[in-house]
Design a protein around this motif. Structure first.
Motif, PDB file in Angstrom:
ATOM      1  N   VAL A 110       0.848  -1.194   0.000  1.00  0.00           N
ATOM      2  CA  VAL A 110       0.000   0.000   0.000  1.00  0.00           C
ATOM      3  C   VAL A 110       0.886   1.248   0.000  1.00  0.00           C
ATOM      4  N   LYS A 111       1.968   1.228   0.773  1.00  0.00           N
ATOM      5  CA  LYS A 111       2.902   2.365   0.787  1.00  0.00           C
ATOM      6  C   LYS A 111       3.521   2.553  -0.595  1.00  0.00           C
ATOM      7  N   LEU A 112       3.913   1.450  -1.219  1.00  0.00           N
ATOM      8  CA  LEU A 112       4.508   1.520  -2.547  1.00  0.00           C
ATOM      9  C   LEU A 112       3.497   2.075  -3.559  1.00  0.00           C
ATOM     10  N   ALA A 113       2.258   1.650  -3.450  1.00  0.00           N
ATOM     11  CA  ALA A 113       1.207   2.165  -4.334  1.00  0.00           C
ATOM     12  C   ALA A 113       1.036   3.667  -4.121  1.00  0.00           C
ATOM     13  N   GLY A 114       1.110   4.094  -2.864  1.00  0.00           N
ATOM     14  CA  GLY A 114       1.010   5.524  -2.557  1.00  0.00           C
ATOM     15  C   GLY A 114       2.143   6.307  -3.216  1.00  0.00           C
ATOM     16  N   LYS A 115       3.337   5.723  -3.191  1.00  0.00           N
ATOM     17  CA  LYS A 115       4.496   6.368  -3.822  1.00  0.00           C
ATOM     18  C   LYS A 115       4.284   6.484  -5.333  1.00  0.00           C
ATOM     19  N   MET A 116       3.767   5.407  -5.935  1.00  0.00           N
ATOM     20  CA  MET A 116       3.507   5.423  -7.377  1.00  0.00           C
ATOM     21  C   MET A 116       2.456   6.480  -7.725  1.00  0.00           C
ATOM     22  N   ALA A 117       1.423   6.582  -6.876  1.00  0.00           N
ATOM     23  CA  ALA A 117       0.373   7.579  -7.112  1.00  0.00           C
ATOM     24  C   ALA A 117       0.960   8.982  -7.004  1.00  0.00           C
ATOM     25  N   GLU A 118       1.839   9.195  -6.033  1.00  0.00           N
ATOM     26  CA  GLU A 118       2.450  10.513  -5.870  1.00  0.00           C
ATOM     27  C   GLU A 118       3.305  10.868  -7.086  1.00  0.00           C
ATOM     28  N   GLU A 119       4.009   9.872  -7.640  1.00  0.00           N
ATOM     29  CA  GLU A 119       4.794  10.127  -8.852  1.00  0.00           C
ATOM     30  C   GLU A 119       3.882  10.553 -10.001  1.00  0.00           C
ATOM     31  N   GLY A 120       2.711   9.911 -10.109  1.00  0.00           N
ATOM     32  CA  GLY A 120       1.748  10.288 -11.142  1.00  0.00           C
ATOM     33  C   GLY A 120       1.237  11.701 -10.941  1.00  0.00           C
ATOM     34  N   LYS A 121       0.976  12.075  -9.682  1.00  0.00           N
ATOM     35  CA  LYS A 121       0.499  13.433  -9.388  1.00  0.00           C
ATOM     36  C   LYS A 121       1.582  14.466  -9.693  1.00  0.00           C
ATOM     37  N   VAL A 122       2.831  14.131  -9.384  1.00  0.00           N
ATOM     38  CA  VAL A 122       3.940  15.049  -9.686  1.00  0.00           C
ATOM     39  C   VAL A 122       4.017  15.274 -11.194  1.00  0.00           C
ATOM     40  N   ALA A 123       3.859  14.204 -11.978  1.00  0.00           N
ATOM     41  CA  ALA A 123       3.888  14.335 -13.432  1.00  0.00           C
ATOM     42  C   ALA A 123       2.763  15.273 -13.896  1.00  0.00           C
ATOM     43  N   ILE A 124       1.591  15.129 -13.306  1.00  0.00           N
ATOM     44  CA  ILE A 124       0.458  15.994 -13.674  1.00  0.00           C
ATOM     45  C   ILE A 124       0.745  17.446 -13.283  1.00  0.00           C
ATOM     46  N   ARG A 125       1.312  17.637 -12.093  1.00  0.00           N
ATOM     47  CA  ARG A 125       1.625  19.010 -11.668  1.00  0.00           C
ATOM     48  C   ARG A 125       2.698  19.635 -12.564  1.00  0.00           C
ATOM     49  N   ASN A 126       3.642  18.831 -13.043  1.00  0.00           N
ATOM     50  CA  ASN A 126       4.658  19.351 -13.968  1.00  0.00           C
ATOM     51  C   ASN A 126       4.019  19.789 -15.279  1.00  0.00           C
ATOM     52  N   ILE A 127       3.052  19.010 -15.755  1.00  0.00           N
ATOM     53  CA  ILE A 127       2.335  19.376 -16.986  1.00  0.00           C
ATOM     54  C   ILE A 127       1.588  20.692 -16.753  1.00  0.00           C
ATOM     55  N   ARG A 128       0.958  20.821 -15.575  1.00  0.00           N
ATOM     56  CA  ARG A 128       0.228  22.054 -15.237  1.00  0.00           C
ATOM     57  C   ARG A 128       1.190  23.241 -15.240  1.00  0.00           C
ATOM     58  N   ARG A 129       2.351  23.069 -14.593  1.00  0.00           N
ATOM     59  CA  ARG A 129       3.330  24.154 -14.509  1.00  0.00           C
ATOM     60  C   ARG A 129       3.749  24.624 -15.896  1.00  0.00           C
ATOM     61  N   ASP A 130       4.037  23.657 -16.780  1.00  0.00           N
ATOM     62  CA  ASP A 130       4.447  24.024 -18.144  1.00  0.00           C
ATOM     63  C   ASP A 130       3.330  24.765 -18.878  1.00  0.00           C
ATOM     64  N   ALA A 131       2.094  24.320 -18.704  1.00  0.00           N
ATOM     65  CA  ALA A 131       0.966  24.973 -19.377  1.00  0.00           C
ATOM     66  C   ALA A 131       0.772  26.396 -18.861  1.00  0.00           C
ATOM     67  N   ILE A 132       0.883  26.570 -17.553  1.00  0.00           N
ATOM     68  CA  ILE A 132       0.724  27.911 -16.971  1.00  0.00           C
ATOM     69  C   ILE A 132       1.866  28.822 -17.427  1.00  0.00           C
ATOM     70  N   ASP A 133       3.071  28.279 -17.514  1.00  0.00           N
ATOM     71  CA  ASP A 133       4.196  29.074 -18.021  1.00  0.00           C
ATOM     72  C   ASP A 133       3.930  29.548 -19.446  1.00  0.00           C
ATOM     73  N   ASP A 134       3.360  28.668 -20.282  1.00  0.00           N
ATOM     74  CA  ASP A 134       3.027  29.054 -21.660  1.00  0.00           C
ATOM     75  C   ASP A 134       2.006  30.189 -21.681  1.00  0.00           C
ATOM     76  N   VAL A 135       0.990  30.080 -20.823  1.00  0.00           N
ATOM     77  CA  VAL A 135      -0.049  31.118 -20.769  1.00  0.00           C
ATOM     78  C   VAL A 135       0.567  32.444 -20.331  1.00  0.00           C
ATOM     79  N   ARG A 136       1.432  32.397 -19.342  1.00  0.00           N
ATOM     80  CA  ARG A 136       2.068  33.637 -18.856  1.00  0.00           C
ATOM     81  C   ARG A 136       2.958  34.260 -19.934  1.00  0.00           C
ATOM     82  N   LYS A 137       3.633  33.417 -20.715  1.00  0.00           N
ATOM     83  CA  LYS A 137       4.456  33.937 -21.821  1.00  0.00           C
ATOM     84  C   LYS A 137       3.584  34.649 -22.846  1.00  0.00           C
ATOM     85  N   GLN A 138       2.435  34.008 -23.149  1.00  0.00           N
ATOM     86  CA  GLN A 138       1.517  34.627 -24.118  1.00  0.00           C
ATOM     87  C   GLN A 138       1.025  35.975 -23.598  1.00  0.00           C
ATOM     88  N   GLU A 139       0.748  36.032 -22.295  1.00  0.00           N
ATOM     89  CA  GLU A 139       0.280  37.296 -21.699  1.00  0.00           C
ATOM     90  C   GLU A 139       1.396  38.336 -21.761  1.00  0.00           C
TER      91      GLU A 139
END
Length: 181
Positions: A110-139
């Motif tokens: 269960v702990k290992l699964a939690g770690k895997m889930a956190e890695e997935g969330k980090v990947a999603i947050r990285n995608i969000r960060r890149d998208a927000i950076d693009d929007v700010r550049k456009q602005e």
């Protein structure tokens, strides 16, 4: 833009699901061998490319190599992997017996699964960060207004929250699966 964002985040969710599939839950599942790499004539090769893997019953995985000469390397790769199973070789087929999981091992999984889930969330947050950076550049380049920028950033956050919830749902399902005796 939001469609690309959703597509990238969906890929992260699918990658997390594949990671969850490699965790064993007390039942035989050929997916736990997906990450096993075999040194086959000096090349790291995925096990599933070298053998037919099947589950004849709920507690056994059988591995039938296409090349009988690779049995030793396959056995060694399984022994050295993080699967935690001991291969039994009868000269034709390698068998892996899946023992019942102890309460302690279930909690570790269960702990290992939690770690895997956190890695997935980090990947999603990285995608969000890149998208927000693009929007700010456009602005900044005056391609979009400040209000449009704020609206897009809010939309990006909403999409991020949706995909984070998907991963949380997958994690809850996997935890239930692991803890079920």
């Amino acid at each position: 833009m939001l469609d690309d964002l959703k597509e990238s985040m969906q890929k992260s969710v699918e990658a997390t699901q594949r990671s969850f599939n490699t965790l064993r839950t007390g039942r035989a599942n050929a997916a736990i061998l997906d990450r096993v790499m075999v040194d086959y004539y000096g090349t790291e090769t995925p096990l599933f490319q070298l053998a037919n893997i099947s589950t004849p019953d709920a507690t056994t995985i059988t591995i039938q190599p296409y090349d009988k000469g690779s049995m030793g390397q396959i056995e060694r790769a399984i022994s050295l992997s993080d699967v935690g199973l001991t291969p039994n070789n009868d000269g034709q087929i390698i068998r892996l017996n899946i023992p019942q999981l102890t309460e302690e091992r279930r909690k570790d999984l269960v702990k290992l699964a939690g770690k895997m889930a956190e890695e997935g969330k980090v990947a999603i947050r990285n995608i969000r960060r890149d998208a927000i950076d693009d929007v700010r550049k456009q602005e900044k380049n005056s391609d979009i207004s400040e209000d449009e920028s704020r609206g897009l950033q809010d939309d990006i956050q909403k999409v991020t929250d949706q995909f984070t919830e998907k991963i949380d749902g997958l994690l809850a399902k996997k935890e239930k699966d692991i803890m079920t005796v």
